[in-house]
Motif scaffolding. Structure first.
Motif, PDB file in Angstrom:
ATOM      1  N   PRO A 119     -12.274   1.905   2.185  1.00  0.00           N
ATOM      2  CA  PRO A 119     -11.075   1.991   2.674  1.00  0.00           C
ATOM      3  C   PRO A 119     -10.750   3.294   2.688  1.00  0.00           C
ATOM      4  O   PRO A 119     -11.298   4.157   2.173  1.00  0.00           O
ATOM      5  N   ASN A 120     -10.458   3.586   4.047  1.00  0.00           N
ATOM      6  CA  ASN A 120     -10.120   4.917   4.653  1.00  0.00           C
ATOM      7  C   ASN A 120      -9.637   5.186   5.247  1.00  0.00           C
ATOM      8  O   ASN A 120      -9.051   4.283   6.419  1.00  0.00           O
ATOM      9  N   VAL A 164      -4.791   3.001   9.817  1.00  0.00           N
ATOM     10  CA  VAL A 164      -3.613   2.376  10.017  1.00  0.00           C
ATOM     11  C   VAL A 164      -2.368   2.645  10.486  1.00  0.00           C
ATOM     12  O   VAL A 164      -1.714   3.613   9.031  1.00  0.00           O
ATOM     13  N   LYS A 165      -1.308   3.010  11.164  1.00  0.00           N
ATOM     14  CA  LYS A 165      -0.713   3.881  11.454  1.00  0.00           C
ATOM     15  C   LYS A 165       0.726   2.438  10.811  1.00  0.00           C
ATOM     16  O   LYS A 165       0.619   1.817  11.205  1.00  0.00           O
ATOM     17  N   CYS A 213       1.070  -0.706   0.270  1.00  0.00           N
ATOM     18  CA  CYS A 213      -0.036   0.370  -0.076  1.00  0.00           C
ATOM     19  C   CYS A 213       0.582   1.506  -0.419  1.00  0.00           C
ATOM     20  O   CYS A 213       2.056   1.146   0.811  1.00  0.00           O
ATOM     21  N   ILE A 214       0.676   1.947  -1.002  1.00  0.00           N
ATOM     22  CA  ILE A 214       1.664   3.237  -1.370  1.00  0.00           C
ATOM     23  C   ILE A 214       0.939   4.207  -0.779  1.00  0.00           C
ATOM     24  O   ILE A 214       1.183   5.867  -0.516  1.00  0.00           O
ATOM     25  N   ALA A 215      -1.100   4.600   0.198  1.00  0.00           N
ATOM     26  CA  ALA A 215      -1.559   5.354   0.555  1.00  0.00           C
ATOM     27  C   ALA A 215      -1.118   6.552  -0.006  1.00  0.00           C
ATOM     28  O   ALA A 215      -2.079   7.541  -0.227  1.00  0.00           O
ATOM     29  N   CYS A 216      -1.771   5.842  -1.722  1.00  0.00           N
ATOM     30  CA  CYS A 216      -2.541   6.359  -2.852  1.00  0.00           C
ATOM     31  C   CYS A 216      -4.302   6.938  -2.924  1.00  0.00           C
ATOM     32  O   CYS A 216      -4.308   8.406  -3.181  1.00  0.00           O
ATOM     33  N   PRO A 220       3.977   7.638   6.783  1.00  0.00           N
ATOM     34  CA  PRO A 220       2.366   7.370   5.843  1.00  0.00           C
ATOM     35  C   PRO A 220       1.614   6.842   6.542  1.00  0.00           C
ATOM     36  O   PRO A 220       1.156   5.721   7.407  1.00  0.00           O
ATOM     37  N   LEU A 221      -0.561   7.144   5.935  1.00  0.00           N
ATOM     38  CA  LEU A 221      -2.249   6.378   5.725  1.00  0.00           C
ATOM     39  C   LEU A 221      -0.869   4.724   5.773  1.00  0.00           C
ATOM     40  O   LEU A 221      -0.989   5.259   4.403  1.00  0.00           O
ATOM     41  N   LYS A 222      -1.986   4.064   6.071  1.00  0.00           N
ATOM     42  CA  LYS A 222      -2.215   2.763   5.447  1.00  0.00           C
ATOM     43  C   LYS A 222      -3.648   2.588   5.076  1.00  0.00           C
ATOM     44  O   LYS A 222      -4.556   3.092   6.420  1.00  0.00           O
ATOM     45  N   TYR A 223      -4.348   2.118   4.688  1.00  0.00           N
ATOM     46  CA  TYR A 223      -5.279   1.940   5.000  1.00  0.00           C
ATOM     47  C   TYR A 223      -6.113   0.398   5.085  1.00  0.00           C
ATOM     48  O   TYR A 223      -4.835  -0.704   4.541  1.00  0.00           O
ATOM     49  N   ALA A 224      -7.698  -0.048   5.203  1.00  0.00           N
ATOM     50  CA  ALA A 224      -8.036  -1.403   5.560  1.00  0.00           C
ATOM     51  C   ALA A 224      -9.382  -1.627   4.977  1.00  0.00           C
ATOM     52  O   ALA A 224      -9.936  -0.330   4.899  1.00  0.00           O
ATOM     53  N   ILE A 225      -9.852  -2.037   4.607  1.00  0.00           N
ATOM     54  CA  ILE A 225     -11.136  -2.393   4.836  1.00  0.00           C
ATOM     55  C   ILE A 225     -12.013  -3.242   5.699  1.00  0.00           C
ATOM     56  O   ILE A 225     -12.003  -4.043   5.709  1.00  0.00           O
ATOM     57  N   ASP A 226     -13.272  -2.744   5.556  1.00  0.00           N
ATOM     58  CA  ASP A 226     -14.432  -2.687   6.806  1.00  0.00           C
ATOM     59  C   ASP A 226     -14.522  -3.993   6.792  1.00  0.00           C
ATOM     60  O   ASP A 226     -15.890  -3.800   5.162  1.00  0.00           O
ATOM     61  N   ARG A 227     -14.559  -4.976   6.507  1.00  0.00           N
ATOM     62  CA  ARG A 227     -16.238  -5.923   6.011  1.00  0.00           C
ATOM     63  C   ARG A 227     -16.987  -5.772   6.336  1.00  0.00           C
ATOM     64  O   ARG A 227     -17.772  -5.907   4.896  1.00  0.00           O
ATOM     65  N   ARG A 228     -17.745  -4.792   7.050  1.00  0.00           N
ATOM     66  CA  ARG A 228     -18.499  -4.772   7.517  1.00  0.00           C
ATOM     67  C   ARG A 228     -19.695  -3.571   6.812  1.00  0.00           C
ATOM     68  O   ARG A 228     -20.703  -4.373   6.434  1.00  0.00           O
ATOM     69  N   ASN A 229     -19.168  -3.395   5.854  1.00  0.00           N
ATOM     70  CA  ASN A 229     -19.752  -2.615   4.897  1.00  0.00           C
ATOM     71  C   ASN A 229     -19.576  -2.870   4.053  1.00  0.00           C
ATOM     72  O   ASN A 229     -20.012  -1.551   3.041  1.00  0.00           O
ATOM     73  N   CYS A 230     -18.480  -3.594   2.947  1.00  0.00           N
ATOM     74  CA  CYS A 230     -18.278  -2.905   1.483  1.00  0.00           C
ATOM     75  C   CYS A 230     -18.951  -4.083   1.061  1.00  0.00           C
ATOM     76  O   CYS A 230     -19.371  -4.957   0.956  1.00  0.00           O
ATOM     77  N   ILE A 231     -19.250  -3.786  -0.010  1.00  0.00           N
ATOM     78  CA  ILE A 231     -20.245  -3.863  -0.730  1.00  0.00           C
ATOM     79  C   ILE A 231     -20.144  -5.229  -1.449  1.00  0.00           C
ATOM     80  O   ILE A 231     -20.938  -6.188  -1.546  1.00  0.00           O
ATOM     81  N   TYR A 232     -18.698  -6.126  -1.742  1.00  0.00           N
ATOM     82  CA  TYR A 232     -17.794  -7.475  -2.195  1.00  0.00           C
ATOM     83  C   TYR A 232     -18.882  -8.424  -1.598  1.00  0.00           C
ATOM     84  O   TYR A 232     -19.168  -9.055  -1.624  1.00  0.00           O
ATOM     85  N   PHE A 233     -18.235  -8.097   0.308  1.00  0.00           N
ATOM     86  CA  PHE A 233     -18.622  -8.908   0.626  1.00  0.00           C
ATOM     87  C   PHE A 233     -20.102  -9.272   1.417  1.00  0.00           C
ATOM     88  O   PHE A 233     -20.513 -10.239   2.434  1.00  0.00           O
ATOM     89  N   ALA A 234     -20.753  -7.679   1.015  1.00  0.00           N
ATOM     90  CA  ALA A 234     -22.036  -7.962   1.708  1.00  0.00           C
ATOM     91  C   ALA A 234     -23.220  -9.290   0.146  1.00  0.00           C
ATOM     92  O   ALA A 234     -23.616  -9.697   0.489  1.00  0.00           O
TER      93      ALA A 234
END
Length: 915
Positions: A28-29, A43-44, A13-16, A50-64
């Motif tokens: 992801p935010n 996520v530090k 992740c390059i935190a773009c 730099p800031l890194k990103y992660a995905i919240d499974r509870r709110n992700c359209i793909y997992f739902a």
């Protein structure tokens, strides 16, 4: 243990921010990337840059719904991993350290202030994001509702802290007052025009080292308003986005005042995950969910072998958390010392490439630092400029140069393009130069063939309002760095053996704790105590704020130290001379009229401080006037006369928080409260008064304050700008002062007057001169860096702990002592030490033996060679400051890596750029 999936490869992740920008549900935010979006995850990484990103499974359209995956398609680095799975890991360890951290109070749960409804009412953490260059508004101070610059901002303190209502917490979060002051000062710097800032508070608790000075500066120099008032309601003003705050001012008048923004200073609390983990491990917690510890084992949990640190143990700031972490590591290390090095893996370091005779092949890497640099500086323009400079064969831009994935790519580039000089144009070398030097080592290049151009601090920050000039200056800095790098030569780092003994100066509770920890880790330790017995100031302390017996612990600790065969104690001793450097100190001690030279590798300062003996309020003239420490001594002696007292008055801040000593002594408020409770318990009919300016029982000590109030102890805030006098009226003590609430002069006739006297340190301490360590204006020793190295001195191999560093209670002194011992062990355990290559050197043929370099060096690095009579430099003592080079009349001294031709090449490059 279970490793939960993040669905993002943190190394790639390059935190773009593309994933966060394009995600339909903003899943992801970066945390608080958009204000009032609380589904985001933050996520530090690495050094928290730099800031890194992660995905919240509870709110992700793909997992739902099984479709979307837009972020995966957009990610330029291939960091999205939807196949990431939960993993079960088994680790065999001898100790566990819990660092579960904390989370901020969520004012939306019980929305007293309209936080969910009003976009211009924000939390302090959200305000930090607004001010950040990588935040939602690029570091511009604007209102979230309409992006207009505010003219008035209010901070409301103690949101979710010092409150027993549903959903709140009864303790003080310790950090809120100081960070609110910091935010108000930063806000004034960010605003182009005038900005009115007001902080509404109950008590200002700037109890940390130099925090009171910070408070005074905000109040007296920058015009931050401080209003003592608890705000319970905020009214919105029509559709203007402004808010009306009702309060009672210092004069007792009801006031209504409008503000453009309201910042809620939210407190700290334990995380749900932290509590769950503690329960699984069988770690006992207090009623607030913090790990339960005691004052004498502050980082040891209730479960043997499990240690805690940081805000998981109690709410605390960054320096305290860093000290905690070293202490926990040190205590764990003392239990595992027999296994040291048994599981250690040696990192493979590529053999250094011989570059002699090769022409310079320079690589330039320009960092965007998110928007921190790129928001002002034209980074692509700087890269294009660098590509045309003489000797440069490669130039590129990086999103975050300090991230691990970028470091790996830089290593590959260096090897592919056969670079033999590297320039990184980014932030400050003070924190990041070692990181980039490590990158060169991994590529097989000498680490001293590296130069850093600070285009963040010196360009994007100071010229944020003029991007064109910031860009031009960045180009100049890069050009100067390239000119200097062309003349670089590889430098060597000589190694030296480390003496495996330690010296601890001071036999108080901090010094003995440090000595015991070192001995438990297998190191010979000398303890130097100037008085005739061990114990220090703890000899006069009765109980901790929790009610634990200090005298019992002190007796056990003294016995443990005196019976330890690895510890040698020197009483009635003083240091008369110090020679040597890290790994090889020689300290001359005069003990019982005998001079002894002790050889040791590290030194720990634990020389303490003393209680001020006041020259006011009849102290020393009337036996009924005593200091807080003298009252403690009477508790220890079980003085029965104390039970017979009818009225006792305590006066806080005696000798503290005044122009002569503009600091808070930190221990006085909790100690007075505890003493008052002890007196009240001995005689429930006793009248006990505490006269204060701001009550500062920080952290979990707030419960003690609440207990005192409920037991009938009266707390009266006196006006420190008006006279507070102690006189004798016939036979009575008479204490007169002005009450800030009633605005009237009051009188108390106590049987005993207790002065909460300041903690004072010896100014111009000869130890500072011996070991080349600094003291601040108040006489306390100054650490190398308040956050990064809070127990280290700038002088390598010398450390500090206890109240020699700053006023602090026993539990914090013990923690800092354990931390200092842990830091000392990082030196001792290495056995060998590499000395920096950036040191001065003397041309013996040109030296005139004038002695200027010897006299001027603050670290005593130059000395005269006994045979030649010429000056020479001791590399282990040299800090590369260049003072001797600048002072040498013969031009005989040069500084490696900063030689005259290298410095002049930078000047000439800049001059040519200006022509």
């Amino acid at each position: 243990m279970t490793q939960h999936p993040r669905y993002v490869d943190m190394d790639k992740c390059i935190a773009c921010g593309l994933c966060a920008e394009k995600c339909p549900k903003k899943v992801p935010n970066e945390y608080e990337g958009g204000l009032n979006q609380r589904k985001a995850i933050y996520v530090k990484y690495a050094q928290a840059v730099p800031l890194k990103y992660a995905i919240d499974r509870r709110n992700c359209i793909y997992f739902a719904k099984g479709r979307c995956r837009a972020c995966e398609k957009l990610c330029p680095s291939g960091a999205i991993r939807f196949d990431d799975e939960k993993k079960e890991l088994t680790l065999n360890v001898g100790a566990i350290i819990l660092t579960q951290g904390s989370e901020t109070f969520d004012p939306a749960v019980h929305d007293t202030y309209g936080y969910k409804r009003q976009p211009n009412i924000i939390t302090s953490l959200e305000f930090e994001r607004i001010l950040s260059a990588s935040g939602p508004y690029g570091g511009h101070l604007v209102r979230p509702s309409d992006r207009k610059e505010p003219e008035k901002i209010a901070w409301l303190q103690c949101i979710g802290s010092r409150d027993e209502h549903i959903g709140a917490r009864g303790y003080c979060s310790s950090v809120c007052c100081t960070y609110a002051i910091k935010e108000a000062m930063l806000a004034k710097e960010h605003r182009k025009g005038q900005l009115d800032t007001a902080i509404f508070y109950i008590d200002i608790r700037t109890f940390g080292k130099d925090f009171e000075r910070y408070y005074n500066r905000a109040k007296d120099e920058l015009g931050v308003r401080f209003i003592k008032s608890r705000i319970t309601h905020i009214s919105p003003m029509n559709d203007s986005g402004r808010h009306l705050i009702h309060y009672v001012d210092q004069a007792g008048k009801r006031v209504e005042e409008e503000f453009d923004m309201v910042v809620l200073s939210v407190g700290l609390g334990v995380t749900r995950e932290g509590v769950q983990l503690a329960r699984k491990l069988g770690v006992e917690m207090d009623p607030y969910g913090f790990a339960r510890t005691n004052s004498f084992k502050p980082v040891q949990s209730s479960k043997p072998g499990i240690y805690v640190c940081g805000a998981f143990q109690a709410p605390k700031d960054i320096p305290s958390s860093v000290i905690d972490s070293s202490a926990a590591a040190g205590v764990a290390g003392s239990k595992l010392s027999a296994s040291r090095w048994s599981l250690t893996k040696t990192k493979h370091v590529p053999e250094e490439i011989d570059l002699r005779g090769e022409p310079p092949r320079i690589g330039v890497f320009v960092c965007r630092c998110g928007t921190n640099i790129a928001g002002t500086v034209d980074v692509p323009g700087v890269v294009e400029f660098a590509q045309k400079l003489p000797g440069v064969v490669y130039a590129q831009e990086n999103m975050f140069s300090c991230s691990q994935d970028t470091q790996d790519k830089m290593t590959e580039v260096i090897q592919q393009h056969r670079l033999n000089r590297v320039i990184v144009a980014a932030c400050t070398p003070r924190t990041h130069e070692p990181l980039f030097q490590e990158t060169l080592i991994n590529a097989g290049i000498n680490k001293y063939l590296f130069e850093m151009a600070n285009i963040r601090n010196q360009c994007s920050w100071v010229h944020k309002d003029d991007p064109e000039k910031a860009t031009e200056k960045a180009k100049d800095l890069v050009k100067m760095a390239v000119a200097k790098a062309r003349l670089f030569e590889p430098l060597t780092e000589p190694t030296m053996e480390i003496n495996q003994a330690a010296l601890v100066i001071g036999g108080g509770i901090a010094g003995m704790t440090a000595a015991k920890n070192l001995a438990d880790q297998g190191y010979r330790t000398y303890v130097i105590e100037k008085s005739c017995r061990l114990g220090g100031q703890a000899q006069y302390l009765h109980e901790t704020w929790r009610g634990e017996s200090i005298q019992q612990h002190l007796t056990e600790l003294i016995q443990s130290v005196e019976s330890d065969e690895r510890i040698e104690v020197f009483l009635n001793s003083r240091i008369t001379q110090v020679d040597g450097f890290i790994g090889s100190f020689k300290t001359t001690v005069e003990s019982n009229e005998e001079s002894i030279v002790l050889e040791h590798g590290v030194t720990i300062f634990a020389c303490g401080a003393t209680e001020l003996k006041p020259d006011q309020y009849l102290y020393g003239k009337d036996c009924r006037v005593v200091t807080g420490l003298e009252l403690q001594k009477r508790f220890i002696e079980n003085d029965s006369s104390l039970k017979k007292l009818n009225t006792v008055a305590f006066v806080q801040c005696v000798g503290s928080r005044i122009p002569e000593r503009p600091y808070c002594s930190k221990v006085c408020c909790p100690q007075s409260i505890k003493s008052a409770i002890t007196l009240k318990e001995s005689n429930p009919n006793m009248n006990v008064y505490i006269l204060y300016r701001d009550m500062r029982p920080y952290g979990l000590r707030e419960d003690l304050y609440r207990q005192a109030r409920s037991s009938g102890i009266a707390f009266i805030r006196y006006d420190s700008d008006k006279a507070l006098d102690a006189t004798v009226d016939q036979t009575d003590l008479r204490l007169t002062f002005t009450d800030t609430v009633l605005k009237k002069q009051m009188e108390i006739r106590p049987d005993l007057l207790v002065l909460a006297s300041a903690i004072v340190s010896e100014k111009d301490n000869p130890l500072a001169r011996f070991y080349k360590v600094p003291q601040n204006d108040d006489g306390f020793f100054v650490e190398a860096h308040v956050k990064l190295r809070p127990v280290d001195f700038a002088t390598d191999g010398v450390f500090v702990c206890g109240i020699a560093h700053a006023p602090k209670p026993i539990d914090e002194s013990i923690t800092q002592a354990q931390a200092a011992a842990a830091r000392a062990v990082t030196v001792l355990s290495a056995r060998q030490l590499s000395v920096s290559g950036t040191v001065a050197a003397v041309d013996q043929n040109r030296c005139s033996s004038c002695g200027v370099c010897v006299s001027i060096c603050p670290y005593s690095a130059p000395r005269f060679n006994e045979k030649s009579g010429k000056a020479e430099i001791q590399p282990a003592l040299c800090k590369g400051c260049g003072l001797c080079c600048a002072s040498c009349r013969s031009g005989a001294i040069h500084l490696k890596g900063f030689d005259n031709d290298q410095i002049f090449s930078q000047i000439f490059a800049l001059n040519r750029a200006a022509m």
